[in-house]
Design a protein around this motif. Sequence first.
Motif, mmCIF file in Angstrom:
data_model
loop_
_atom_site.group_PDB
_atom_site.id
_atom_site.type_symbol
_atom_site.label_atom_id
_atom_site.label_comp_id
_atom_site.label_asym_id
_atom_site.label_seq_id
_atom_site.Cartn_x
_atom_site.Cartn_y
_atom_site.Cartn_z
ATOM 1 N N PHE A 10 0.829 -1.202 0.000
ATOM 2 C CA PHE A 10 0.000 0.000 0.000
ATOM 3 C C PHE A 10 0.865 1.254 0.000
ATOM 4 C CE2 PHE A 10 -1.940 3.308 2.710
ATOM 5 C CZ PHE A 10 -2.983 3.680 1.887
ATOM 6 N N ILE A 11 1.870 1.269 0.865
ATOM 7 C CA ILE A 11 2.760 2.433 0.957
ATOM 8 C C ILE A 11 3.537 2.617 -0.345
ATOM 9 C CG2 ILE A 11 4.762 3.392 2.151
ATOM 10 C CD1 ILE A 11 2.101 3.524 3.682
ATOM 11 N N GLU A 12 3.981 1.503 -0.930
ATOM 12 C CA GLU A 12 4.701 1.584 -2.202
ATOM 13 C C GLU A 12 3.800 2.163 -3.294
ATOM 14 O OE1 GLU A 12 6.985 -1.368 -5.411
ATOM 15 O OE2 GLU A 12 6.102 -2.179 -3.573
ATOM 16 N N PHE A 13 2.539 1.711 -3.313
ATOM 17 C CA PHE A 13 1.592 2.228 -4.314
ATOM 18 C C PHE A 13 1.374 3.726 -4.134
ATOM 19 C CE2 PHE A 13 -2.819 3.528 -5.074
ATOM 20 C CZ PHE A 13 -2.884 3.375 -6.450
ATOM 21 N N MET A 14 1.164 4.154 -2.883
ATOM 22 C CA MET A 14 0.908 5.576 -2.632
ATOM 23 C C MET A 14 2.144 6.416 -2.948
ATOM 24 S SD MET A 14 -2.214 5.671 -1.921
ATOM 25 C CE MET A 14 -2.299 7.426 -1.612
ATOM 26 N N GLY A 15 3.330 5.856 -2.674
ATOM 27 C CA GLY A 15 4.549 6.579 -3.030
ATOM 28 C C GLY A 15 4.674 6.767 -4.528
ATOM 29 N N ASN A 16 4.359 5.698 -5.277
ATOM 30 C CA ASN A 16 4.383 5.802 -6.742
ATOM 31 C C ASN A 16 3.292 6.723 -7.253
ATOM 32 O OD1 ASN A 16 6.521 3.974 -6.889
ATOM 33 N ND2 ASN A 16 5.168 2.200 -7.050
ATOM 34 N N PHE A 17 2.119 6.661 -6.611
ATOM 35 C CA PHE A 17 1.001 7.529 -7.007
ATOM 36 C C PHE A 17 1.381 8.996 -6.859
ATOM 37 C CE2 PHE A 17 -2.806 9.938 -5.725
ATOM 38 C CZ PHE A 17 -3.589 9.745 -6.854
ATOM 39 N N ALA A 18 2.118 9.299 -5.790
ATOM 40 C CA ALA A 18 2.510 10.690 -5.537
ATOM 41 C C ALA A 18 3.461 11.220 -6.604
ATOM 42 C CB ALA A 18 3.161 10.812 -4.160
ATOM 43 N N GLN A 19 4.108 10.309 -7.350
ATOM 44 C CA GLN A 19 5.069 10.733 -8.367
ATOM 45 C C GLN A 19 4.479 10.776 -9.772
ATOM 46 O OE1 GLN A 19 7.996 11.859 -7.323
ATOM 47 N NE2 GLN A 19 7.247 11.354 -5.262
#
Length: 442
Positions: A10-19
């Motif tokens: 989940f955190i990895e997805f949100m980090g990628n989403f933010a970019q």
Amino acid sequence: MNKQEMFDKFIEFMGNFAQFRAVVALRDGFIMTTPFTIGGSLFLLIANLPVPGYAEFMASLFGNDWTAPLNAVAGATFSVLALIVVMSITNRFVSNEGCDASMASLLALATFLIVMPSEIMTESSEVVGGIIPKSWAGSNGVITAIIVAFFVSYVFCYCEKNHLTIKMPDSVPSGVARAFEALIPGVILFTAASVVFGLCHYLGATTLPELLFKVIQTPLQSLSDTIGGGIVIVGLQSILFWAGVHGPNVVGGVVSPLLLANSLDNQAILDAGGQLLNNPAAHIITAQINDVFVKSGGCGLTLGLIIASLIVARSKQMSSLMRMATVPGLFNINEPIIFGLPIVFNPYLLVPFIIVPVVALLITYFAIAIGFMAPLSAVQVPWTTPPVIAGFLLSGWQGAVVQIINLAVATIIYLPFVKAQDKSLLAEEQEEATAETDSTAV
């Protein structure tokens, strides 16, 4: 997949989403609107200062129409927010792609104006055309502005990167050359906008902003104005920030347009001569609720953490850090705590860092719902305005009281977790002191 792996994913997805390019442009574009929203708010604040007898006193000095010049500023900022948004998001997107951001922003503005309504009906049923209606150039047109900005950005960058432009000789001045290079993408954009306008006009007797407002913006605003929607917003901000992702930036990039639209809708009620207190048509969850009442001292309402630490902390690390972080915290700057304590990936503070903002949201929500405090208008304060002062400026003494209650509750919730964190740090310091003493003795 266990819980830890799911959380990591989940955190990895949100980090990628933010970019994502679109998310970055959306976030940075709305940051560019800050001078307009804060500047307009200052004039609205002067016109609506929550002090008993203030309006009467000003009217006695400057006449009954004393607010007209101040409201003119609001009309040139809040009432044309969609125009500002379409240009600012396009500017950031195209600039990040290394293309001509200035020309793209102008094309975006023109494209947006093409799809907008160009006439209004007066109270006497008279149709007035050839205008730019502020009702759709403001908050009601924000969703359309975002969509148009992305469409223009993609088309413009594609044309420039693939050389679908009119190339002028090197002897032609650069300003003229840039204008001709934008001609082909401009024609493409204007044609597409004209087709959209025609389809909406002839098939539905409407326009794109009116259609999107009805189909997308109204349901999303309604969802953002519920307790459940508010809890998701503030909780997700804290979860992401605890995990090292800038939660307010990620979440704000998506929900800020909706929360700001809620504020502007409330302002429209006031402008129409209505009142917000105990008005079921007024929105409760607005941008200021999140920025001022839920994040006093910074995301996680960490001013409560600072106060709790100053009360119970005994370890040198926590005591010295909190003394250093007090002044920045009063101005809603909490990076020294987020990354210095740290809060990021700190198991001691995960629970209160999430719970405290949610509790503050609930307190503020019900304070408005029961009529203790009025829903908030478009008036905003600079994000560095200290707590209590910010609450007073936004909603009078009631706003100050709600902020004080939020801070008190936050401090109480943080106390046991701070004690546990401080006990651990104190034990580490004692072990280090003992080891240092032993090594000196040897």
